[in-house]
Scaffold this motif. Sequence first.
Motif, PDB file in Angstrom:
ATOM      1  N   GLN A 109       0.820  -1.222   0.000  1.00 14.47           N
ATOM      2  CA  GLN A 109       0.000   0.000   0.000  1.00 14.47           C
ATOM      3  C   GLN A 109       0.850   1.267   0.000  1.00 14.47           C
ATOM      4  O   GLN A 109       0.331   2.359  -0.289  1.00 14.47           O
ATOM      5  CB  GLN A 109      -0.936   0.006   1.211  1.00 14.47           C
ATOM      6  CG  GLN A 109      -1.823  -1.223   1.324  1.00 14.47           C
ATOM      7  CD  GLN A 109      -2.555  -1.546   0.034  1.00 14.47           C
ATOM      8  OE1 GLN A 109      -3.252  -0.719  -0.535  1.00 14.47           O
ATOM      9  NE2 GLN A 109      -2.367  -2.776  -0.441  1.00 14.47           N
ATOM     10  N   SER A 140       0.928   3.723  -2.968  1.00 14.72           N
ATOM     11  CA  SER A 140      -0.148   4.707  -3.150  1.00 14.72           C
ATOM     12  C   SER A 140       0.029   5.935  -2.272  1.00 14.72           C
ATOM     13  O   SER A 140      -0.845   6.811  -2.255  1.00 14.72           O
ATOM     14  CB  SER A 140      -1.504   4.053  -2.848  1.00 14.72           C
ATOM     15  OG  SER A 140      -1.748   2.972  -3.698  1.00 14.72           O
ATOM     16  N   ALA A 188      -2.563   6.616   2.274  1.00 17.59           N
ATOM     17  CA  ALA A 188      -3.240   5.367   1.931  1.00 17.59           C
ATOM     18  C   ALA A 188      -2.683   4.199   2.740  1.00 17.59           C
ATOM     19  O   ALA A 188      -3.435   3.324   3.194  1.00 17.59           O
ATOM     20  CB  ALA A 188      -3.094   5.079   0.437  1.00 17.59           C
ATOM     21  N   HIS A 242     -15.107   5.495   3.331  1.00 17.03           N
ATOM     22  CA  HIS A 242     -15.694   6.562   2.510  1.00 17.03           C
ATOM     23  C   HIS A 242     -16.360   7.635   3.365  1.00 17.03           C
ATOM     24  O   HIS A 242     -17.096   8.471   2.844  1.00 17.03           O
ATOM     25  CB  HIS A 242     -16.719   5.965   1.541  1.00 17.03           C
ATOM     26  CG  HIS A 242     -16.139   4.989   0.566  1.00 17.03           C
ATOM     27  ND1 HIS A 242     -15.361   5.375  -0.508  1.00 17.03           N
ATOM     28  CD2 HIS A 242     -16.205   3.638   0.512  1.00 17.03           C
ATOM     29  CE1 HIS A 242     -14.983   4.310  -1.191  1.00 17.03           C
ATOM     30  NE2 HIS A 242     -15.485   3.237  -0.588  1.00 17.03           N
ATOM     31  N   GLN A 281     -12.614   9.672   2.518  1.00 14.63           N
ATOM     32  CA  GLN A 281     -13.015   9.438   1.138  1.00 14.63           C
ATOM     33  C   GLN A 281     -12.100  10.131   0.142  1.00 14.63           C
ATOM     34  O   GLN A 281     -12.086   9.809  -1.042  1.00 14.63           O
ATOM     35  CB  GLN A 281     -14.450   9.902   0.915  1.00 14.63           C
ATOM     36  CG  GLN A 281     -14.679  11.397   1.140  1.00 14.63           C
ATOM     37  CD  GLN A 281     -16.141  11.768   0.967  1.00 14.63           C
ATOM     38  OE1 GLN A 281     -16.914  11.034   0.355  1.00 14.63           O
ATOM     39  NE2 GLN A 281     -16.535  12.911   1.506  1.00 14.63           N
ATOM     40  N   GLY A 282     -11.295  11.055   0.629  1.00 10.21           N
ATOM     41  CA  GLY A 282     -10.330  11.722  -0.244  1.00 10.21           C
ATOM     42  C   GLY A 282      -9.019  10.963  -0.396  1.00 10.21           C
ATOM     43  O   GLY A 282      -8.161  11.358  -1.191  1.00 10.21           O
ATOM     44  N   VAL A 283      -8.854   9.881   0.324  1.00 16.44           N
ATOM     45  CA  VAL A 283      -7.636   9.072   0.249  1.00 16.44           C
ATOM     46  C   VAL A 283      -7.833   7.983  -0.807  1.00 16.44           C
ATOM     47  O   VAL A 283      -8.802   7.233  -0.763  1.00 16.44           O
ATOM     48  CB  VAL A 283      -7.306   8.430   1.610  1.00 16.44           C
ATOM     49  CG1 VAL A 283      -6.031   7.596   1.510  1.00 16.44           C
ATOM     50  CG2 VAL A 283      -7.163   9.507   2.679  1.00 16.44           C
ATOM     51  N   GLU A 284      -6.907   7.926  -1.749  1.00 17.33           N
ATOM     52  CA  GLU A 284      -6.984   6.928  -2.811  1.00 17.33           C
ATOM     53  C   GLU A 284      -6.463   5.588  -2.296  1.00 17.33           C
ATOM     54  O   GLU A 284      -5.262   5.404  -2.110  1.00 17.33           O
ATOM     55  CB  GLU A 284      -6.169   7.374  -4.025  1.00 17.33           C
ATOM     56  CG  GLU A 284      -6.711   8.599  -4.735  1.00 17.33           C
ATOM     57  CD  GLU A 284      -8.048   8.309  -5.425  1.00 17.33           C
ATOM     58  OE1 GLU A 284      -8.280   7.137  -5.791  1.00 17.33           O
ATOM     59  OE2 GLU A 284      -8.847   9.253  -5.585  1.00 17.33           O
ATOM     60  N   LEU A 285      -7.365   4.669  -2.075  1.00 18.98           N
ATOM     61  CA  LEU A 285      -6.999   3.348  -1.570  1.00 18.98           C
ATOM     62  C   LEU A 285      -7.018   2.323  -2.703  1.00 18.98           C
ATOM     63  O   LEU A 285      -7.876   2.377  -3.592  1.00 18.98           O
ATOM     64  CB  LEU A 285      -7.962   2.895  -0.466  1.00 18.98           C
ATOM     65  CG  LEU A 285      -7.936   3.680   0.850  1.00 18.98           C
ATOM     66  CD1 LEU A 285      -9.015   3.150   1.779  1.00 18.98           C
ATOM     67  CD2 LEU A 285      -6.578   3.573   1.510  1.00 18.98           C
ATOM     68  N   GLU A 286      -6.081   1.376  -2.645  1.00 22.54           N
ATOM     69  CA  GLU A 286      -6.086   0.252  -3.577  1.00 22.54           C
ATOM     70  C   GLU A 286      -7.222  -0.689  -3.190  1.00 22.54           C
ATOM     71  O   GLU A 286      -7.432  -0.986  -2.010  1.00 22.54           O
ATOM     72  CB  GLU A 286      -4.756  -0.492  -3.520  1.00 22.54           C
ATOM     73  CG  GLU A 286      -3.562   0.322  -3.993  1.00 22.54           C
ATOM     74  CD  GLU A 286      -3.580   0.541  -5.496  1.00 22.54           C
ATOM     75  OE1 GLU A 286      -4.203  -0.279  -6.213  1.00 22.54           O
ATOM     76  OE2 GLU A 286      -2.996   1.532  -5.956  1.00 22.54           O
ATOM     77  N   THR A 287      -7.961  -1.139  -4.201  1.00 23.16           N
ATOM     78  CA  THR A 287      -9.083  -2.043  -3.944  1.00 23.16           C
ATOM     79  C   THR A 287      -8.827  -3.394  -4.621  1.00 23.16           C
ATOM     80  O   THR A 287      -7.819  -3.594  -5.294  1.00 23.16           O
ATOM     81  CB  THR A 287     -10.398  -1.446  -4.468  1.00 23.16           C
ATOM     82  OG1 THR A 287     -10.276  -1.204  -5.884  1.00 23.16           O
ATOM     83  CG2 THR A 287     -10.708  -0.132  -3.753  1.00 23.16           C
TER      84      THR A 287
END
Length: 639
Positions: A226, A229, A233, A285, A290-296
């Motif tokens: 992680q 990112s 994140a 979220h 919700q502004g943090v770009e997380l790997e899904t």
Amino acid sequence: MPSASHIHPASTSSTVPNNGREKRQWQTRLPFVSSLLPAPHQDSDETLSREMSATRDPTWWKINLFRGMANDLKRRAPYYWSDWKDAWDYRVVPATVYIILPALAFSLDMFAKTASSFGVNEVLLASVLGSVVFSIFACQPLVIVGVTGPITVFNYTVYDIITPRGTNYFAFMCWIGLWSMVMHWVLAIANACNGVTYVTRFSCDIFGFYVAFIYLQKGIQVLTRQWTSGEPAAYLSITVALLVLGAAYLCGVIGGSTLFQRYVRKFIEDYGTPLTIILFTGFVHIGRMQGVELETLPTSKAFFPTQDRGWFIHFWNIDVGDIFIAIPFAILLTILFYFDHNVSALIAQGTEFPLRKPAGFHWDIFLLGLTTGVAGLLGIPFPNGLIPQAPFHTNSLCVTRQVTDESETGAEKGHITRVVDHVVEQRVSNLAQGLLTLGTMSGPLLIVLHLIPQGVLAGLFFVMGVQALEGNGITLKMVYLAKDRSLTAASHPLSRVQRKGAIWYFVALELFGFGATFAITQTIAAIGFPIIILLLIPVRTFLLPKYFTRDELSILDAPTASPFTMESVGGNYGEEVSDLHRGTNGNERPGCSERRDEDDSTERGEAAGKLTGGDNYELQQQQRGGEGLSHRSQSRSAR
């Protein structure tokens, strides 16, 4: 006088009196079982001469081909209809829901380490294949078959070895599966699963400990990825993973506590982990998160492979030399599956579960070979028995009842506890898992799965690892050694070991076996870790008795499953099995009480019983071993 094991089969009926009872086939199949039988009394020198002549015949090498599979099918066939009829039970619902989740976590691991060769759809389809085949055709449908930690290690290790040579990875894996299929069938036909009789808690606990740490390691590896990112994140993923672990573990604690009403506790215990995954998928979220770009979780097109290929592998697109290079890899895979699947089956049918339907190790290993070959042709991971999902599945099907312990004194007298009344033995939960998993490959559900943050899946890895460690025999022994002796109950089973250093030595050996297995998987030689695992069996059988007494081993290393379950492979090694067991015609074992109908009162614990003597641990062991076992068989178990 020669023992019964040395008498030629042709002369057994005329020389060995059987008191009017038909001799069980398993009594003469293994020498150690036959040696426990009383020596026959002969009145004639002529008969004695015939016996001595028979012992010189080289009969030890003779193998009754297909006998194991045939006997498995004969024992289980009378129960096939009841396997479907008995599924009309609420316990089937929670047993179906939880098992779907681990497959998602493993898909993420293989996606990252095989350059997207295996993704979500491949892992889900492998789980569907195992669930459908074993739920319909297996002798023991309680064993969950899918993708687990050891096979992921095998898959990406083969990838690291083969792809630098320019070899077609999927074609090579297909040939590994086809060769392994043939080897599985040879093992099944030759009754090789009789070797499972030598597998005890020593081997199972070490392997379970190893699998638990594989889960924890996978979770950490997911979190380390992680950082690509960014720091926000990464830190959010770590936080979410720990929250998932804490919340899911808390649900288990509540389920075993006295908080709330029984139905509330049971609901939290049954559905706590799936609801935790859903909760924290939406949790990230909220607000500034919700502004943090997380790997899904990466997904692909519905019902299609992750890469641009078809579902059928062109196994002919490979050099002839590579086809034969696949043979040693197939041998290692067969060793792994022989041990892993059988250990999963043993733990799922452990002595703590009062099962009433017979097992079938030989037939199930034949089916495992079939699914291995089919998986190779489809280009999906090879499915096999899952640890700890298989025992979790059986545990979730347990119906408990409430008992009162009158043997305690003082304030503890009349203490109420819960014991397992019976297990809902059926095929529907396994089949339903497969069908639900197939549904998750559809477009709408893949979109939902794509929303799951990788940090949540890392937390799921931690949950499975902690749950596996919590019930592992090595962990329980270490907890006992760390306890204050003055506060440890004298009735604790390990307190019966006279030589206290024996516990330390035994745990040290188990940790050494785990360390050797785990260490080799961290190197390029990881492909050979099944050999280390297999060596645990002869170490336990031949070396440990030289340093531990029989009484010590009976406590430290009890048989994994009851003699009733082990009848398929000739019984437990070194254990005297009573004639009180269920016959092959499907009749109930003598002495086994009738099954209690599962109603609301039983499940809620309103049907109470009383203990008339002995401590609660003894009662639980009687429940674990089954009520139809003889007193001799129970007394030789570690209690």
